[in-house]
Scaffold this motif. Sequence first.
Motif, PDB file in Angstrom:
ATOM      1  N   ASN A 175      39.140  85.184  18.248  1.00 24.98           N
ATOM      2  CA  ASN A 175      40.367  84.222  17.520  1.00 24.98           C
ATOM      3  C   ASN A 175      41.122  83.941  18.606  1.00 24.98           C
ATOM      4  N   SER A 216      40.683  75.830   6.245  1.00 26.95           N
ATOM      5  CA  SER A 216      39.730  75.760   7.168  1.00 26.95           C
ATOM      6  C   SER A 216      38.404  76.714   6.855  1.00 26.95           C
ATOM      7  N   VAL A 224      47.901  82.301  19.090  1.00 28.71           N
ATOM      8  CA  VAL A 224      47.844  82.645  17.622  1.00 28.71           C
ATOM      9  C   VAL A 224      47.379  84.144  17.443  1.00 28.71           C
ATOM     10  N   HIS A 270      42.919  74.697  19.350  1.00 29.58           N
ATOM     11  CA  HIS A 270      42.252  74.528  17.861  1.00 29.58           C
ATOM     12  C   HIS A 270      43.395  74.972  16.705  1.00 29.58           C
ATOM     13  N   GLY A 271      43.863  75.803  17.015  1.00 33.62           N
ATOM     14  CA  GLY A 271      44.705  76.641  15.937  1.00 33.62           C
ATOM     15  C   GLY A 271      46.308  75.877  15.891  1.00 33.62           C
ATOM     16  N   ASN A 311      41.761  80.249  19.374  1.00 37.44           N
ATOM     17  CA  ASN A 311      43.164  79.672  18.801  1.00 37.44           C
ATOM     18  C   ASN A 311      44.192  80.527  19.884  1.00 37.44           C
ATOM     19  N   SER A 315      40.735  71.642  10.207  1.00 37.33           N
ATOM     20  CA  SER A 315      39.411  72.174  10.763  1.00 37.33           C
ATOM     21  C   SER A 315      38.209  71.834   9.852  1.00 37.33           C
ATOM     22  N   HIS A 326      48.693  76.942  13.457  1.00 42.56           N
ATOM     23  CA  HIS A 326      49.622  78.320  13.593  1.00 42.56           C
ATOM     24  C   HIS A 326      50.406  78.399  14.714  1.00 42.56           C
ATOM     25  N   GLN A 327      49.880  77.678  15.746  1.00 40.77           N
ATOM     26  CA  GLN A 327      50.544  77.644  16.895  1.00 40.77           C
ATOM     27  C   GLN A 327      51.749  76.934  17.172  1.00 40.77           C
ATOM     28  N   SER A 382      41.831  71.989  22.954  1.00 43.39           N
ATOM     29  CA  SER A 382      41.045  72.634  21.941  1.00 43.39           C
ATOM     30  C   SER A 382      39.774  72.937  22.539  1.00 43.39           C
TER      31      SER A 382
END
Length: 295
Positions: free
Chosen positions: A183, A61, A190, A265-266, A187, A127, A269-270, A236
Amino acid sequence: MAKIGRFKNDKAREEYLRAYRELEKSQPIPSTTVDVPTTFGTTRVRTFGRGDGVPLVLLHSLGGNSLSWNHVIEDLARDRVVHAPEFLGTPGLSVQTAPIDETRFGAWFTELLDGLGVDRVHLVGYSQGGWEAMAIAAGGAPRLASLTVIEPGGTLAKIRWGVLWKMITVGARPTDKNLRKLNAWMNPGVTLSDAEFAGVKAALGYIPTIGYPRLFTDERLATISVPTLGLFGSESIAADATIAAGRLRDNVPTCETEIYPGAGHGIFHQIPKQVTASILDFTRRYEPTEARRGE
């Protein structure tokens, strides 16, 4: 002057390298690195895993690098080779020497696979990497076994103006507080480690030159002939997940999509386990017969 990506100054480069080395300490499994020469410069590639399956190639990303996959690489590389290049014209240890934009991504990718000695791969982009992967696949990509795009903002649905404005304002004043707030907004759910946050901040010291995602027309999407998987977060804020998934399904001949409820969007990681499982299931189903015989 040629558009060549570069660090703003020596101090910015030193800070980035320091953050990069800290991220290297967090690798959950061993890796090797190689610098692959291409027409556009040398591309740093980090390789994980081993196995006989068709390799994965991961495109990171915005602001990421080959270490951005630390949280999922153990699962992705459990029984196959995974290559993680650092895209030219973006922060990382690749060294750009000639201009590159989305009209040249395919040429760069072909030279990259030649340099790695790889005939066929599954391509995964997250992304900004999703945009790069779609540009590579558009118009035909005979060496792709499959394509997976995860939250490819700006390619399938317009990025919301509020997102662009917030990124611009934070970019003008990138304090730790502003970056963490951005962030958390982009996200949700995250939390970056100190090393990850230092990497994100240090990446701002690089001046990228590859441009930004543009909306793909229906006609361009229809040129993506490889089996394609699109993964999206329902919440998102980068782009409307329902519109994005619908455009993929309506225009790409062989396509599957999944929208994860409650994810943003994350999503990588989420909900990493769920996203990784979807990628591995999809790629195995589009593995050449001979590569599946040992399963």
